[in-house]
Design a protein around this motif. Structure first.
Motif, PDB file in Angstrom:
ATOM      1  N   GLY A  75       0.777  -1.231   0.000  1.00  0.00           N
ATOM      2  CA  GLY A  75       0.000   0.000   0.000  1.00  0.00           C
ATOM      3  C   GLY A  75       0.810   1.283   0.000  1.00  0.00           C
ATOM      4  O   GLY A  75       0.283   2.357  -0.282  1.00  0.00           O
ATOM      5  N   SER A  76       2.102   1.203   0.315  1.00  0.00           N
ATOM      6  CA  SER A  76       2.978   2.375   0.272  1.00  0.00           C
ATOM      7  C   SER A  76       4.419   1.880   0.309  1.00  0.00           C
ATOM      8  O   SER A  76       4.661   0.686   0.546  1.00  0.00           O
ATOM      9  CB  SER A  76       2.720   3.300   1.469  1.00  0.00           C
ATOM     10  N   GLY A  77       5.342   2.795   0.092  1.00  0.00           N
ATOM     11  CA  GLY A  77       6.748   2.424   0.193  1.00  0.00           C
ATOM     12  C   GLY A  77       7.090   1.950   1.591  1.00  0.00           C
ATOM     13  O   GLY A  77       7.819   0.968   1.786  1.00  0.00           O
ATOM     14  N   ILE A 100      19.733   7.726   5.016  1.00  0.00           N
ATOM     15  CA  ILE A 100      18.660   6.982   4.390  1.00  0.00           C
ATOM     16  C   ILE A 100      17.370   7.807   4.480  1.00  0.00           C
ATOM     17  O   ILE A 100      17.310   8.750   5.267  1.00  0.00           O
ATOM     18  CB  ILE A 100      18.525   5.645   5.148  1.00  0.00           C
ATOM     19  N   TYR A 101      16.369   7.446   3.690  1.00  0.00           N
ATOM     20  CA  TYR A 101      15.052   8.092   3.759  1.00  0.00           C
ATOM     21  C   TYR A 101      14.591   8.187   5.225  1.00  0.00           C
ATOM     22  O   TYR A 101      14.631   7.190   5.947  1.00  0.00           O
ATOM     23  CB  TYR A 101      14.057   7.290   2.921  1.00  0.00           C
ATOM     24  N   GLY A 102      14.154   9.368   5.627  1.00  0.00           N
ATOM     25  CA  GLY A 102      13.814   9.617   7.032  1.00  0.00           C
ATOM     26  C   GLY A 102      12.776   8.639   7.580  1.00  0.00           C
ATOM     27  O   GLY A 102      12.892   8.175   8.717  1.00  0.00           O
ATOM     28  N   GLY A 103      11.780   8.315   6.780  1.00  0.00           N
ATOM     29  CA  GLY A 103      10.728   7.406   7.228  1.00  0.00           C
ATOM     30  C   GLY A 103      11.253   6.005   7.481  1.00  0.00           C
ATOM     31  O   GLY A 103      10.737   5.277   8.348  1.00  0.00           O
ATOM     32  N   THR A 104      12.278   5.611   6.749  1.00  0.00           N
ATOM     33  CA  THR A 104      12.854   4.277   6.925  1.00  0.00           C
ATOM     34  C   THR A 104      13.572   4.203   8.271  1.00  0.00           C
ATOM     35  O   THR A 104      13.370   3.256   9.039  1.00  0.00           O
ATOM     36  CB  THR A 104      13.830   3.966   5.775  1.00  0.00           C
ATOM     37  N   ALA A 105      14.372   5.218   8.574  1.00  0.00           N
ATOM     38  CA  ALA A 105      15.077   5.246   9.858  1.00  0.00           C
ATOM     39  C   ALA A 105      14.073   5.298  11.017  1.00  0.00           C
ATOM     40  O   ALA A 105      14.256   4.645  12.041  1.00  0.00           O
ATOM     41  CB  ALA A 105      16.023   6.441   9.902  1.00  0.00           C
ATOM     42  N   VAL A 192      15.318  -5.433  -4.358  1.00  0.00           N
ATOM     43  CA  VAL A 192      15.151  -4.015  -4.689  1.00  0.00           C
ATOM     44  C   VAL A 192      13.802  -3.557  -4.154  1.00  0.00           C
ATOM     45  O   VAL A 192      12.805  -4.281  -4.252  1.00  0.00           O
ATOM     46  CB  VAL A 192      15.232  -3.780  -6.209  1.00  0.00           C
ATOM     47  N   MET A 193      13.796  -2.376  -3.564  1.00  0.00           N
ATOM     48  CA  MET A 193      12.567  -1.797  -3.031  1.00  0.00           C
ATOM     49  C   MET A 193      12.333  -0.451  -3.714  1.00  0.00           C
ATOM     50  O   MET A 193      13.282   0.232  -4.104  1.00  0.00           O
ATOM     51  CB  MET A 193      12.750  -1.637  -1.515  1.00  0.00           C
ATOM     52  N   HIS A 194      11.050  -0.105  -3.904  1.00  0.00           N
ATOM     53  CA  HIS A 194      10.685   1.213  -4.416  1.00  0.00           C
ATOM     54  C   HIS A 194       9.486   1.753  -3.666  1.00  0.00           C
ATOM     55  O   HIS A 194       8.582   0.995  -3.323  1.00  0.00           O
ATOM     56  CB  HIS A 194      10.208   1.148  -5.882  1.00  0.00           C
ATOM     57  N   SER A 195       9.459   3.057  -3.502  1.00  0.00           N
ATOM     58  CA  SER A 195       8.197   3.734  -3.267  1.00  0.00           C
ATOM     59  C   SER A 195       7.680   4.006  -4.679  1.00  0.00           C
ATOM     60  O   SER A 195       8.208   4.870  -5.382  1.00  0.00           O
ATOM     61  CB  SER A 195       8.422   5.043  -2.510  1.00  0.00           C
ATOM     62  N   THR A 196       6.660   3.266  -5.119  1.00  0.00           N
ATOM     63  CA  THR A 196       6.136   3.478  -6.483  1.00  0.00           C
ATOM     64  C   THR A 196       5.402   4.816  -6.571  1.00  0.00           C
ATOM     65  O   THR A 196       5.079   5.283  -7.662  1.00  0.00           O
ATOM     66  CB  THR A 196       5.181   2.349  -6.924  1.00  0.00           C
ATOM     67  N   THR A 197       5.146   5.402  -5.401  1.00  0.00           N
ATOM     68  CA  THR A 197       4.561   6.741  -5.295  1.00  0.00           C
ATOM     69  C   THR A 197       5.322   7.752  -6.152  1.00  0.00           C
ATOM     70  O   THR A 197       4.730   8.726  -6.623  1.00  0.00           O
ATOM     71  CB  THR A 197       4.654   7.191  -3.809  1.00  0.00           C
ATOM     72  N   LYS A 198       6.606   7.531  -6.353  1.00  0.00           N
ATOM     73  CA  LYS A 198       7.492   8.517  -6.955  1.00  0.00           C
ATOM     74  C   LYS A 198       7.572   8.308  -8.475  1.00  0.00           C
ATOM     75  O   LYS A 198       6.570   8.377  -9.143  1.00  0.00           O
ATOM     76  CB  LYS A 198       8.852   8.473  -6.261  1.00  0.00           C
ATOM     77  N   PHE A 199       8.753   8.013  -9.014  1.00  0.00           N
ATOM     78  CA  PHE A 199       8.906   7.993 -10.476  1.00  0.00           C
ATOM     79  C   PHE A 199       8.076   6.906 -11.163  1.00  0.00           C
ATOM     80  O   PHE A 199       7.622   7.098 -12.288  1.00  0.00           O
ATOM     81  CB  PHE A 199      10.377   7.818 -10.866  1.00  0.00           C
ATOM     82  N   LEU A 207      -0.235   6.376  -3.789  1.00  0.00           N
ATOM     83  CA  LEU A 207       0.878   5.808  -3.026  1.00  0.00           C
ATOM     84  C   LEU A 207       1.038   4.334  -3.394  1.00  0.00           C
ATOM     85  O   LEU A 207       0.082   3.681  -3.809  1.00  0.00           O
ATOM     86  CB  LEU A 207       0.594   5.861  -1.522  1.00  0.00           C
ATOM     87  N   GLY A 208       2.220   3.829  -3.207  1.00  0.00           N
ATOM     88  CA  GLY A 208       2.447   2.399  -3.411  1.00  0.00           C
ATOM     89  C   GLY A 208       3.886   2.052  -3.113  1.00  0.00           C
ATOM     90  O   GLY A 208       4.753   2.931  -3.042  1.00  0.00           O
ATOM     91  N   GLY A 209       4.134   0.762  -2.907  1.00  0.00           N
ATOM     92  CA  GLY A 209       5.507   0.303  -2.668  1.00  0.00           C
ATOM     93  C   GLY A 209       5.688  -1.082  -3.239  1.00  0.00           C
ATOM     94  O   GLY A 209       4.710  -1.798  -3.464  1.00  0.00           O
ATOM     95  N   SER A 325       7.387  14.854  -1.241  1.00  0.00           N
ATOM     96  CA  SER A 325       7.369  13.893  -2.340  1.00  0.00           C
ATOM     97  C   SER A 325       8.267  14.325  -3.507  1.00  0.00           C
ATOM     98  O   SER A 325       8.920  15.382  -3.473  1.00  0.00           O
ATOM     99  CB  SER A 325       5.955  13.609  -2.846  1.00  0.00           C
ATOM    100  N   LEU A 326       8.307  13.480  -4.519  1.00  0.00           N
ATOM    101  CA  LEU A 326       9.241  13.646  -5.631  1.00  0.00           C
ATOM    102  C   LEU A 326       8.810  12.710  -6.760  1.00  0.00           C
ATOM    103  O   LEU A 326       7.916  11.882  -6.594  1.00  0.00           O
ATOM    104  CB  LEU A 326      10.662  13.269  -5.170  1.00  0.00           C
ATOM    105  N   GLY A 327       9.471  12.881  -7.896  1.00  0.00           N
ATOM    106  CA  GLY A 327       9.290  11.909  -8.975  1.00  0.00           C
ATOM    107  C   GLY A 327       8.051  12.099  -9.823  1.00  0.00           C
ATOM    108  O   GLY A 327       7.758  11.268 -10.682  1.00  0.00           O
TER     109      GLY A 327
END
Ligand SMILES: *Cc1c(COP(=O)(O)O)cnc(C)c1O
Length: 383
Positions: A75-77, A100-105, A192-199, A207-209, A325-327
């Protein structure tokens, strides 16, 4: 069928015409359950938390684009990274790149530590530091390259070699470049992981991951996690990402072209103290980026010297939006210290170079002249 070219894969892999009608787009299967023929006999579909044809199409597409063997969307990255952590059990240790991405930490340090996982943060730009942090309890090395927001480059192949020598898997968050510009599995990454939310989705409307695995045990594990924890991506959102992926190659070429022009412009601007963009020959990671990436993309950050200057700049923007956000296809500007990295302490931010004057830019797909004109007039407003 297996296609060779990336653009062809992006348009067709997993996205074959619908068998029933020939519809050239994957239908959005809005169903929670599937009629079964008799006890124990069905058409391969039982319940939508386990599987859904729209989701399967997206998972196949993403696995093929990254060169993995299975894809698993969430449902999200953050939900994807949480699923990644369920590969581990209490007592296991993770070595993680420090910026690293703040949310990951936050997920690691505020949630998973309570379940007995431990995390060590290192400068993964130096593979020797990754190696020094590995202990007998280490199960995973998790990195990003380029990093957010300083755009530091990690030598993915070198870190993969170190991890594998110690029997540890390497996962990488590839959100900043997309598989068009970087394919970590080809460089030795295991997951490999992605936040598909972005590019990957690319249009700032969902949102997606995703986790992409390379081994049968990844497929087994991540499918099981989808089924047990239920944080899956809904069919319509899967469709949006599938639609975004069809133009991924086109968009990334434009992002990359615009990114280079904007970085060059900023690097020559008198109001800009420093630009962090791996495409600039002055960037510390330039040579590795040239080797392991297919381009430099559109993510960059730059230093304006103070919070006042940063705020004067963002207040004056007209075309570019100040936003998280980005991408997306639109140019987005963010202030890392107060937005993505607000949860960090001042000392943590200082150690990473995330000053109050730092601006992060996700250059969009607009005409680059218009982006430059907006940046120029906003920079002119700084005292
Ligand atoms: C946005 C982002 C995430 C988190 O993804 P969400 O879809 O917002 O949950 C993780 N990693 C990176 C690098 C990101 O940019």
């Amino acid at each position: 069928m297996d296609y060779q070219g990336f653009s062809t894969k992006a348009i067709h892999a997993g996205q074959e015409p619908d068998e029933l009608t020939g519809a050239v787009n994957v239908p959005v299967y809005l169903t929670s359950t599937y009629q079964q023929q008799e006890i124990g006999k069905n058409k391969g579909w039982e319940y939508a938390r386990l599987d859904n044809p729209t989701r399967s199409a997206l998972e196949e597409s993403l696995a093929k684009l990254e060169g993995g063997t299975s894809g698993h969307v969430f449902g999200s990255g953050m939900a994807a990274i949480a699923a990644l952590c369920t590969m581990m059990k209490a007592g296991d240790h993770v070595v993680c790149s420090e910026n690293i991405y703040g949310g990951t930490a936050r997920l690691f340090d505020k949630i998973f530590v309570h379940y007995g996982l431990t995390f060590t943060y290192v400068d993964a730009g130096d593979p020797a530091k990754v190696e020094a942090a590995i202990t007998p309890a280490t199960r995973l090395v998790h990195i990003e390259s380029p990093t957010n927001p300083m755009m530091s480059i990690v030598d993915i192949a070198a870190v993969a070699e170190v991890a594998h020598r110690h029997g540890v898997e390497l996962s990488i968050d590839n959100t900043f470049l997309s598989p068009y510009l970087q394919r970590p599995i080809e460089l030795g990454a295991d997951i490999v992981m992605h936040s598909t939310t972005k590019f990957l989705n690319g249009h700032s409307d969902g949102l997606g991951g995703v986790l992409i695995g390379t081994k049968p045990e990844h497929k087994e594990r991540f499918e099981f996690v989808q089924k047990c924890t239920g944080g899956i991506l809904a069919p319509f959102d899967c469709y949006l990402v599938l639609r975004g992926i069809k133009t991924l190659a086109l968009r990334m070429r434009q992002h990359d072209t615009n990114g280079r022009v904007v970085a060059e412009f900023l690097s020559k601007h008198p109001k800009v103290k420093q630009v962090f963009y791996p495409g600039l020959p002055s960037h510390a990671g330039h040579a590795i980026a040239v080797r392991q990436q297919k381009g430099f993309g559109s993510m960059m950050s730059f230093e304006l010297g103070s919070k006042e200057a940063a705020n004067a700049f963002v207040r004056s923007l007209k075309l570019c939006y100040l936003a998280e956000s980005l991408g997306g296809v639109e140019t987005l500007v963010s202030h890392s210290a107060s937005m993505t990295h607000a949860a960090m302490t001042q000392e943590q931010r200082d150690a990473l170079g995330i000053t109050d004057g730092l601006i992060r830019l996700s250059v969009g797909c607009e005409d680059v002249e218009d982006i430059l004109a907006d940046l120029e007039q906003a920079l002119a407003g700084i005292e």
